[in-house]
Enzyme design. Sequence first.
Site, PDB file in Angstrom:
ATOM      1  N   SER A 159       0.835  -1.204   0.000  1.00 33.15           N
ATOM      2  CA  SER A 159       0.000   0.000   0.000  1.00 33.15           C
ATOM      3  C   SER A 159       0.867   1.250   0.000  1.00 33.15           C
ATOM      4  CB  SER A 159      -0.884  -0.011   1.256  1.00 33.15           C
ATOM      5  OG  SER A 159      -1.453   1.274   1.471  1.00 33.15           O
ATOM      6  N   ASN A 173     -13.909   4.981   3.770  1.00 34.13           N
ATOM      7  CA  ASN A 173     -13.337   5.601   2.580  1.00 34.13           C
ATOM      8  C   ASN A 173     -14.350   6.492   1.844  1.00 34.13           C
ATOM      9  OD1 ASN A 173     -11.606   2.509   2.124  1.00 34.13           O
ATOM     10  ND2 ASN A 173     -10.740   4.389   2.929  1.00 34.13           N
ATOM     11  N   TYR A 177      -1.591  -0.413  11.008  1.00 33.29           N
ATOM     12  CA  TYR A 177      -1.880  -1.038   9.702  1.00 33.29           C
ATOM     13  C   TYR A 177      -0.724  -0.778   8.746  1.00 33.29           C
ATOM     14  CZ  TYR A 177      -3.325  -1.206   4.889  1.00 33.29           C
ATOM     15  OH  TYR A 177      -3.353  -1.448   3.540  1.00 33.29           O
ATOM     16  N   LYS A 189       2.299  -3.337   6.812  1.00 37.00           N
ATOM     17  CA  LYS A 189       2.697  -3.392   5.397  1.00 37.00           C
ATOM     18  C   LYS A 189       4.197  -3.160   5.254  1.00 37.00           C
ATOM     19  CE  LYS A 189      -1.316  -4.136   3.434  1.00 37.00           C
ATOM     20  NZ  LYS A 189      -1.612  -5.430   2.768  1.00 37.00           N
ATOM     21  N   GLY A 223      -4.668  12.356  11.192  1.00 35.67           N
ATOM     22  CA  GLY A 223      -3.838  11.392  10.463  1.00 35.67           C
ATOM     23  C   GLY A 223      -3.870  11.575   8.966  1.00 35.67           C
TER      24      GLY A 223
HETATM   25  C1  WQD Z   1      -9.659   9.940   0.851  1.00 35.41           C
HETATM   26  C2  WQD Z   1      -9.895  11.437   1.016  1.00 35.41           C
HETATM   27  C3  WQD Z   1     -10.222  12.118   3.301  1.00 35.41           C
HETATM   28  C4  WQD Z   1     -14.035   9.936   3.800  1.00 35.41           C
HETATM   29  C5  WQD Z   1      -7.103   4.940   2.954  1.00 35.41           C
HETATM   30  C6  WQD Z   1      -6.073   4.253   3.779  1.00 35.41           C
HETATM   31  C7  WQD Z   1      -4.990   3.718   2.886  1.00 35.41           C
HETATM   32  C8  WQD Z   1      -5.591   2.859   1.790  1.00 35.41           C
HETATM   33  C9  WQD Z   1      -6.667   3.602   1.025  1.00 35.41           C
HETATM   34  C10 WQD Z   1      -5.354   0.521   2.387  1.00 35.41           C
HETATM   35  C11 WQD Z   1      -9.168  12.042   2.201  1.00 35.41           C
HETATM   36  C12 WQD Z   1     -11.494  12.348   2.493  1.00 35.41           C
HETATM   37  C13 WQD Z   1     -12.851  10.456   3.289  1.00 35.41           C
HETATM   38  C14 WQD Z   1     -15.096  10.822   4.126  1.00 35.41           C
HETATM   39  C15 WQD Z   1     -13.760  12.669   3.405  1.00 35.41           C
HETATM   40  N1  WQD Z   1      -6.118   1.653   2.326  1.00 35.41           N
HETATM   41  N2  WQD Z   1     -12.720  11.798   3.087  1.00 35.41           N
HETATM   42  N3  WQD Z   1     -14.920  12.167   3.903  1.00 35.41           N
HETATM   43  O1  WQD Z   1      -7.366   7.898   3.763  1.00 35.41           O
HETATM   44  O2  WQD Z   1      -6.483   8.334   1.414  1.00 35.41           O
HETATM   45  O3  WQD Z   1      -6.520   6.028   2.303  1.00 35.41           O
HETATM   46  O4  WQD Z   1      -7.626   4.055   1.994  1.00 35.41           O
HETATM   47  O5  WQD Z   1      -4.252   0.358   1.945  1.00 35.41           O
HETATM   48  O6  WQD Z   1      -4.107   2.937   3.667  1.00 35.41           O
HETATM   49  O7  WQD Z   1      -5.486   5.212   4.626  1.00 35.41           O
HETATM   50  O8  WQD Z   1      -8.667   7.132   1.721  1.00 35.41           O
HETATM   51  O9  WQD Z   1     -11.010   7.275   1.062  1.00 35.41           O
HETATM   52  O10 WQD Z   1     -10.449   7.337   3.543  1.00 35.41           O
HETATM   53  O11 WQD Z   1      -9.903   9.312   2.109  1.00 35.41           O
HETATM   54  O12 WQD Z   1     -13.635  13.899   3.221  1.00 35.41           O
HETATM   55  O13 WQD Z   1     -16.202  10.410   4.606  1.00 35.41           O
HETATM   56  O14 WQD Z   1     -11.295  11.667   1.274  1.00 35.41           O
HETATM   57  O15 WQD Z   1      -9.985  13.184   4.203  1.00 35.41           O
HETATM   58  O16 WQD Z   1      -8.769  13.354   1.845  1.00 35.41           O
HETATM   59  P1  WQD Z   1      -7.217   7.459   2.359  1.00 35.41           P
HETATM   60  P2  WQD Z   1     -10.082   7.713   2.145  1.00 35.41           P
END
Ligand code: WQD
Length: 337
Positions: A124, A197, A147, A151, A293
């Site tokens: 990842s 996500n 997590y 990885k 985070g």
């Molecule tokens: C994307 C953007 C949020 C939800 C995660 C894991 C990473 C990988 C992929 C496994 C960010 C914003 C999100 C919401 C929002 N997983 N957001 N409202 O955090 O980039 O990655 O998933 O490998 O390890 O960390 O993905 O989809 O959670 O967030 O505004 O309800 O959307 O702040 O900018 P992320 P995400």
Amino acid sequence: MRVLVSGGTGYIGSHTVVQLVAAGHDVLIVDNFGNSKPSVVNRLEALTGRHLPVHSFDLTDHDKTEHLFANEPIDAVIHFAGLKAVGESVELPLEYYENNLGSTFSLVRAMRRHGVTKLVFSSSATVYGTDQEAATEERPTFATNPYGWTKVMQEQILRDVAVADPSVRIALLRYFNPIGAHASGTIGEDPQGIPNNLVPFIAQVAVGRREFLSVYGDDYPTPDGTGQRDYIHVEDLAAGHLAALNRLGTMDEPVGTWNLGTGQGTSVLEMLHAFERAVGRELPYRVVDRRPGDVAVSYADPAKANRELGWVATRTIDDMCADTWRWQQANPTGYPD
Ligand code: WQD
């Protein structure tokens, strides 16, 4: 080849299974259904037109894993199985280390005992820690949550295994943000509970399961103030696994590491508006505080994968939204139990 897909009924695993069969491989699946449902198997068999043997147990069970390799011919492994929720890993670090590292120990030990030397590992972009802008594979790895550390550690374990046994061929694939669904709308992302996500949450707003999207901060140093990510269609991601599997047959060095991303950043609001185009109407959202985070920007430099795997992500953000929406409309509450 006969390919064992661990976590093969999960989101990325299931899409990869379909492409493996289409490419002429035989597939068997091991899955503990911890984050998926048995009904996915019926969908996969309908899509592939093939019976797919599924071994339902936890890979941390060394004896069952050994028994599988002793009784099933296996030429290669694609290892997706693992816990993957960042927030949950902070609350349950021991479970994450035991499960993610334990399953890899068990798998690699059985592979070694039975002469299986080809492994594609699901890593990842999280291993780039907080600095994920145009990340290249040479960048040092670290993590900011358990997590991510699992990885980082699994990658190191696999590199050390390769030093000890240069006959292995291992691909470490670092995903950015997988979204989208198979064009048929019969398989897709089905998070259990409230989606962590972005895109699954937007899809659930669009289908009426959630009232509005919370945008986690609009005060980031980006053009519209919202977080930017490198979203990649799950079908492009699956194709990257087949390209890596093929590469294992020709590469000289025991381990190869590749980013699977588009190289483009898309903001939260840009994604929301793209999804509105797919749905044909505006979707409600509220800007709230930043999520602890989160980084402002994360996107890949995919040039190495493009060059060495002969692989390029081709699908657009609008493709990703249209395919996600087709899946969500056809499955408003996800897969049946
Ligand atoms: C994307 C953007 C949020 C939800 C995660 C894991 C990473 C990988 C992929 C496994 C960010 C914003 C999100 C919401 C929002 N997983 N957001 N409202 O955090 O980039 O990655 O998933 O490998 O390890 O960390 O993905 O989809 O959670 O967030 O505004 O309800 O959307 O702040 O900018 P992320 P995400």
